[in-house]
Design an enzyme around this catalytic site. Structure first.
Site, PDB file in Angstrom:
ATOM      1  N   GLY A   8       0.867  -1.213  -0.137  1.00  0.00           N
ATOM      2  CA  GLY A   8      -0.017   0.153  -0.021  1.00  0.00           C
ATOM      3  C   GLY A   8       1.058   1.289   0.007  1.00  0.00           C
ATOM      4  O   GLY A   8       2.051   1.207   0.107  1.00  0.00           O
ATOM      5  N   ARG A  11       1.589   5.642   4.911  1.00  0.00           N
ATOM      6  CA  ARG A  11       0.586   5.807   5.872  1.00  0.00           C
ATOM      7  C   ARG A  11      -0.867   5.274   5.564  1.00  0.00           C
ATOM      8  O   ARG A  11      -1.590   5.856   6.006  1.00  0.00           O
ATOM      9  CB  ARG A  11       0.517   7.184   6.252  1.00  0.00           C
ATOM     10  CG  ARG A  11       1.645   7.666   6.838  1.00  0.00           C
ATOM     11  CD  ARG A  11       2.049   7.400   8.205  1.00  0.00           C
ATOM     12  NE  ARG A  11       3.030   8.427   8.945  1.00  0.00           N
ATOM     13  CZ  ARG A  11       3.778   7.714   9.947  1.00  0.00           C
ATOM     14  NH1 ARG A  11       3.752   6.702  10.531  1.00  0.00           N
ATOM     15  NH2 ARG A  11       4.720   8.799  10.343  1.00  0.00           N
ATOM     16  N   SER A  12      -0.764   4.106   5.051  1.00  0.00           N
ATOM     17  CA  SER A  12      -2.155   3.430   4.592  1.00  0.00           C
ATOM     18  C   SER A  12      -2.519   2.479   5.476  1.00  0.00           C
ATOM     19  O   SER A  12      -3.497   1.975   5.400  1.00  0.00           O
ATOM     20  CB  SER A  12      -2.116   2.594   3.211  1.00  0.00           C
ATOM     21  OG  SER A  12      -0.844   1.790   3.311  1.00  0.00           O
ATOM     22  N   HIS A  52       6.658   2.600  15.768  1.00  0.00           N
ATOM     23  CA  HIS A  52       6.627   1.064  15.454  1.00  0.00           C
ATOM     24  C   HIS A  52       6.906   0.360  16.679  1.00  0.00           C
ATOM     25  O   HIS A  52       6.173  -0.731  17.007  1.00  0.00           O
ATOM     26  CB  HIS A  52       7.448   0.725  14.442  1.00  0.00           C
ATOM     27  CG  HIS A  52       6.861   1.164  12.936  1.00  0.00           C
ATOM     28  ND1 HIS A  52       6.593   0.289  12.072  1.00  0.00           N
ATOM     29  CD2 HIS A  52       6.585   2.325  12.223  1.00  0.00           C
ATOM     30  CE1 HIS A  52       5.930   0.720  11.027  1.00  0.00           C
ATOM     31  NE2 HIS A  52       5.956   1.870  11.257  1.00  0.00           N
ATOM     32  N   ARG A  56       4.557  -2.703  19.129  1.00  0.00           N
ATOM     33  CA  ARG A  56       4.666  -3.965  19.208  1.00  0.00           C
ATOM     34  C   ARG A  56       4.744  -4.573  20.551  1.00  0.00           C
ATOM     35  O   ARG A  56       5.260  -3.838  21.613  1.00  0.00           O
ATOM     36  CB  ARG A  56       6.094  -4.133  18.531  1.00  0.00           C
ATOM     37  CG  ARG A  56       6.261  -3.981  17.201  1.00  0.00           C
ATOM     38  CD  ARG A  56       7.418  -4.530  16.299  1.00  0.00           C
ATOM     39  NE  ARG A  56       8.994  -3.999  17.048  1.00  0.00           N
ATOM     40  CZ  ARG A  56       9.560  -3.089  16.585  1.00  0.00           C
ATOM     41  NH1 ARG A  56       9.055  -2.485  15.403  1.00  0.00           N
ATOM     42  NH2 ARG A  56      10.547  -2.490  16.782  1.00  0.00           N
TER      43      ARG A  56
END
Length: 177
Positions: A8, A11-12, A52, A56
């Site tokens: 994608g 930022r999708s 990110h 997680r």
């Protein structure tokens, strides 16, 4: 789940979606070929990396490497690779090839891609890879931009052909191809 390629635009929602696919796994190897985050030299990149990491689970193991094939072969757990576009960029950087004619280093690209595909297909656990979709915008006025789009497009096609599922992310919504 097998092998899943998540693609994608920027930022999708690609990374969050890919992470959610493996959220219930007891152990996950998170492979990132990105450059180390340095808030002093690139605060925007450091903020992205921080986001990110924050998302997680703490028990996921992170390995920063451009040797994705070797890391996949050495891992005995599900794997999340984020992202293939960064791997390609870092590989071309490592080969010092941006300004060189592609024919001079085509073999390096072909060998690295084949090694990644072999490890991808042979890995006995789920592997999810995030990549960027290219070619929906303007053609770059720079040779390096056109080369990157061409090579990432080829890489995405080969990974997609070797995948059990390909997911296109648009505005945070997954479309299974």
């Amino acid at each position: 789940m097998g092998k899943v390629l998540v693609t994608g635009g920027v930022r999708s929602g690609k990374s969050a979606y890919a992470e959610a696919l493996l959220a219930d796994a007891a152990t996950v190897m998170y492979l990132t070929p990105g450059y180390p985050a340095d808030p002093a030299s690139d605060p925007e990149w450091a903020a992205r990396v921080h986001d990110h990491r924050r998302r997680r689970p703490a028990h996921w193991r992170t390995v920063e490497t451009i040797d994705l094939a070797g890391a996949l072969a050495a891992t005995d757990s599900p794997v999340l690779i984020d992202c293939i576009g960064t791997w390609l960029t870092r590989s071309i950087d490592a080969w010092d090839a941006w300004e060189q004619p592609f024919d001079n280093w085509r073999h390096r690209f072909d060998d690295a891609l084949q090694a990644l595909l072999d490890s991808w297909q042979q890995h006995p656990y789920t592997v999810v890879a995030v990549t960027n979709e290219v070619g929906w915008g303007l053609v770059s006025p720079y040779p390096s931009g056109r080369l990157f789009a061409d090579l990432l497009g080829r890489t995405n096609q080969r990974l997609a052909a070797a995948s059990d599922d390909v997911v296109l992310m648009v505005a945070g919504r997954p479309l299974h191809l």
